[in-house]
Write a protein that holds these residues in place. Structure first.
Motif, PDB file in Angstrom:
ATOM      1  N   PHE A  57      47.058 -58.247 -74.327  1.00 21.11           N
ATOM      2  CA  PHE A  57      46.082 -58.823 -73.404  1.00 21.11           C
ATOM      3  C   PHE A  57      46.672 -60.023 -72.662  1.00 21.11           C
ATOM      4  O   PHE A  57      46.166 -61.137 -72.717  1.00 21.11           O
ATOM      5  CB  PHE A  57      44.800 -59.197 -74.164  1.00 21.11           C
ATOM      6  N   ASN A  58      47.762 -59.739 -71.989  1.00 20.11           N
ATOM      7  CA  ASN A  58      48.438 -60.701 -71.119  1.00 20.11           C
ATOM      8  C   ASN A  58      48.815 -59.923 -69.865  1.00 20.11           C
ATOM      9  O   ASN A  58      49.603 -58.976 -69.937  1.00 20.11           O
ATOM     10  CB  ASN A  58      49.684 -61.266 -71.803  1.00 20.11           C
ATOM     11  N   PRO A  59      48.258 -60.266 -68.697  1.00 26.23           N
ATOM     12  CA  PRO A  59      48.483 -59.454 -67.498  1.00 26.23           C
ATOM     13  C   PRO A  59      49.935 -59.354 -67.062  1.00 26.23           C
ATOM     14  O   PRO A  59      50.302 -58.407 -66.358  1.00 26.23           O
ATOM     15  CB  PRO A  59      47.620 -60.139 -66.437  1.00 26.23           C
ATOM     16  N   TYR A  62      51.291 -56.349 -69.992  1.00 27.14           N
ATOM     17  CA  TYR A  62      50.671 -55.085 -70.403  1.00 27.14           C
ATOM     18  C   TYR A  62      51.286 -53.898 -69.664  1.00 27.14           C
ATOM     19  O   TYR A  62      51.787 -54.005 -68.554  1.00 27.14           O
ATOM     20  CB  TYR A  62      49.155 -55.119 -70.147  1.00 27.14           C
ATOM     21  N   ASP A  67      44.516 -51.344 -71.951  1.00 33.52           N
ATOM     22  CA  ASP A  67      44.630 -52.804 -71.895  1.00 33.52           C
ATOM     23  C   ASP A  67      44.175 -53.310 -70.528  1.00 33.52           C
ATOM     24  O   ASP A  67      43.483 -54.322 -70.417  1.00 33.52           O
ATOM     25  CB  ASP A  67      46.075 -53.249 -72.131  1.00 33.52           C
ATOM     26  N   LEU A  71      41.631 -56.281 -69.313  1.00 36.23           N
ATOM     27  CA  LEU A  71      42.191 -57.409 -68.566  1.00 36.23           C
ATOM     28  C   LEU A  71      41.526 -57.618 -67.218  1.00 36.23           C
ATOM     29  O   LEU A  71      41.409 -58.752 -66.746  1.00 36.23           O
ATOM     30  CB  LEU A  71      43.698 -57.213 -68.382  1.00 36.23           C
ATOM     31  N   THR A  74      38.726 -59.957 -67.615  1.00 34.09           N
ATOM     32  CA  THR A  74      38.994 -61.233 -68.274  1.00 34.09           C
ATOM     33  C   THR A  74      40.012 -62.109 -67.547  1.00 34.09           C
ATOM     34  O   THR A  74      40.106 -63.305 -67.839  1.00 34.09           O
ATOM     35  CB  THR A  74      39.485 -60.986 -69.713  1.00 34.09           C
ATOM     36  N   THR A 213      48.210 -63.644 -76.936  1.00 35.42           N
ATOM     37  CA  THR A 213      48.185 -62.328 -76.295  1.00 35.42           C
ATOM     38  C   THR A 213      47.398 -61.327 -77.120  1.00 35.42           C
ATOM     39  O   THR A 213      46.613 -60.545 -76.581  1.00 35.42           O
ATOM     40  CB  THR A 213      49.625 -61.805 -76.108  1.00 35.42           C
ATOM     41  N   GLY A 219      41.660 -66.310 -70.692  1.00 28.09           N
ATOM     42  CA  GLY A 219      41.745 -65.757 -69.350  1.00 28.09           C
ATOM     43  C   GLY A 219      41.034 -66.601 -68.318  1.00 28.09           C
ATOM     44  O   GLY A 219      40.699 -67.771 -68.558  1.00 28.09           O
TER      45      GLY A 219
END
Length: 561
Positions: A57-59, A62, A67, A71, A74, A213, A219
């Motif tokens: 969960f980190n743009p 991913y 995911d 995202l 968020t 993450t 976010g």
């Protein structure tokens, strides 16, 4: 991983989902239920996904579509596309301006935007994000989205510690210099920041598995993380710091992992509120549910039959053209897709502003024309067995490979073989592979003809797939005119200044592709989504509903919460 892994992951998503494009029905760009009252706060909406998220969960890192679903609710981006496919909707960026020469971009961030923990979103976060992606230890798939920034190459190669082309003007203003001017600079520039104050001090190689993450992401979007239960669900709750005052209206959104087999029943009984990736076979069943809204739209994806042009068997252009005429693609759309899709004759989907209408009827089903082309190319049935021999009189056959994972695509393989049998071509249909193994075989030239699909972005630039030197140019199609037009459409001053000029160039390019037939474009399915009518304020357009940025506008009447 670089861009290659990202594109392959998108193909993998394509193989699992029913990716769809136009059947002449237009998306409803309005909202559902606005006339039924004023929005009120409160309530929970449950959405479904057919596979568990990988939990990245980190743009910036991913790769998995599931995911991405989480995202997009968020983490906000700088900007978004409007319903006409123009990148002009301000989100975290209040305004932006490109210089006349197209080589410098000034971005001004909103001053009221905050991270989920209440910290302000600043220019430092944006710069930190770009420098994370440009770092030599970065393993995600998005380096190509910063490589146009001046100094990115040097940083990526370990020759610099910072991006020389990025300047912090003040806390909310950034200037970015690019190495070249391109018509699609904004489309390709990475535009979703990650929080510097959370990740500062964490090595880039550790970020994908860091607690921030996997367990406690911070976010910037309308919803924040409340609970992550691997393999079961992700619970999101209203972000009290969101910059649009009074929004989002909903208290919670739950992304629930369910089996595709029970999804329709779950929608009908209210266990879930939204369902995407709907099969054409299920459209009428869902449409009959009075409490459910179902809509479809053109999608930015297509399925194709590819040819390995470095294989002597497939070098003859008339042979490839004969195959295109010999496949009844309309019957696939009418039968397999139940009309929820369209025959496609080019790389540009019908939903794209770059779609070339002149190719609408290219290569209609015409077995007689196909037989004529085969004969002109020297492929004749000399022994009377119903199948042609090659121009040297030797037995001739082709092999067709395809992957599992997309039931409709799987059904097209024997149909194609049967259609080609009718024009005298012997086609062996190989045993299907799992998608990853199939993609590997295609990449390593272990196939002759194959089935696959592409999922595309709103910007029509086909580089990455279609340039002669591109690693995803799986047919090994080498065409100087094609290369020239692809580059001209993004680099020429006329194209940079005028989208209509880009469209003209792409029209010429699609015609070059159509004439040479490195692919037979098969069809696009429509994107079909459905939701419970108790959810109001839903915007549905070319991206569907669940991937629309206006999720903050969803609401539920008090008596239905």
């Amino acid at each position: 991983m670089k861009r290659k892994s990202f594109l392959l992951s998108m193909i993998f998503v394509l193989s699992l989902s029913f990716f769809l494009a136009a059947c002449g029905q237009q998306a409803d760009e309005g909202k559902s239920g606005e006339a039924e009252g004023q929005p009120v706060s409160g309530g929970t909406v449950t959405l479904s996904m057919f596979s568990t998220p990988k939990g990245v969960f980190n743009p910036a890192f991913y790769e998995d579509q599931y995911d991405a679903y989480v995202l997009q609710y968020t983490f906000d981006s700088l900007w978004a596309y409007d319903d006409k496919l123009q990148l002009n909707v301000p989100l975290l960026a209040e305004k932006w301006e490109l210089s006349e020469d197209g080589k410098e971009l000034t971005i001004q961030l909103r001053k009221d935007a905050k991270w989920h923990d209440g910290e302000p979103i600043t220019a430092d976060d944006l710069i930190f994000t770009w420098e994370t992606i440009a770092h030599p230890d970065y393993s995600g798939p998005r380096y190509y989205m910063v490589e146009m920034i001046k100094g990115a190459k040097e940083m990526h190669e370990g020759k610099a510690k910072k991006l020389s082309g990025v300047t912090k003007v003040d806390d909310h203003t950034v200037k970015v210099e690019f190495t070249v001017a391109r018509a699609n600079t904004l489309d390709n520039l990475w535009s979703t920041p990650i929080p510097k104050h959370v990740y500062e001090g964490v090595s880039v190689k550790d970020m994908p598995n860091h607690e921030a993450t996997k367990k406690n992401p911070v976010g910037s979007g309308p919803f924040k993380f409340k609970e992550i239960k691997p393999n079961e669900y992700v619970v999101l709750e209203k972000n009290p710091h969101f910059y649009e005052k009074g929004k989002p209206y909903l208290d919670q959104i739950i992304w629930k992992v369910i089996s595709q087999d029970v999804a329709i029943a779950a929608l009908e009984n209210g266990e879930i509120d939204f369902l995407s990736d709907i099969s054409p076979n299920d459209f009428d069943t869902i449409k009959a549910m009075e409490h459910i809204e179902i809509k479809e739209t053109q999608d930015f994806s297509y399925q194709y039959l590819g040819f390995k042009l470095n294989n002597p068997k497939l070098k003859n252009k008339k042979l490839r053209q004969a195959i295109a005429y010999g496949i009844n693609r309309k019957a696939m759309v009418d039968g397999l897709l139940k009309g929820h899709g369209a025959v496609l004759n080019q790389h540009m989907p019908k939903a794209s502003w770059a779609y070339n209408e002149e190719l609408e009827d290219a290569y209609p089903y015409d077995p007689d024309k196909a037989k004529q082309l085969l004969e002109e190319a020297g492929y004749k049935d000399k022994d009377g067995d119903g199948f042609v021999e090659d121009p040297k009189g030797k037995p001739f056959s082709l092999k067709l490979d395809y992957p599992t994972g997309n039931p409709i695509r799987e059904k097209t393989a024997p149909i194609i073989a049967e259609d080609l049998k009718k024009i005298g071509l012997k086609v062996e249909v190989a045993k299907p592979r799992e998608f990853a193994a199939h993609a590997d075989a295609v990449e390593k030239d272990k196939v002759e003809m194959w089935l696959m699909g592409w999922s595309l972005t709103p910007d029509p630039d086909p580089s990455g797939i279609w340039l002669s030197t591109d690693p995803w140019n799986y047919p090994h199609w080498v065409n100087k005119e094609s290369d020239k037009l692809i580059k001209e459409a993004v680099e020429s001053p006329e194209a940079i200044q005028d989208q209509n000029k880009r469209k003209e160039i792409y029209a010429k390019w699609t015609e070059v592709v159509s004439e040479d037939v490195p692919y037979v474009f098969l069809y696009s399915q429509n994107k079909i989504e459905a939701w419970n009518k108790r959810v109001k304020g839903v915007t549905f357009d070319w991206r569907g509903a669940i991937e629309h940025y206006k999720v903050m506008d969803w609401w539920i009447p008090k008596d239905q919460q």
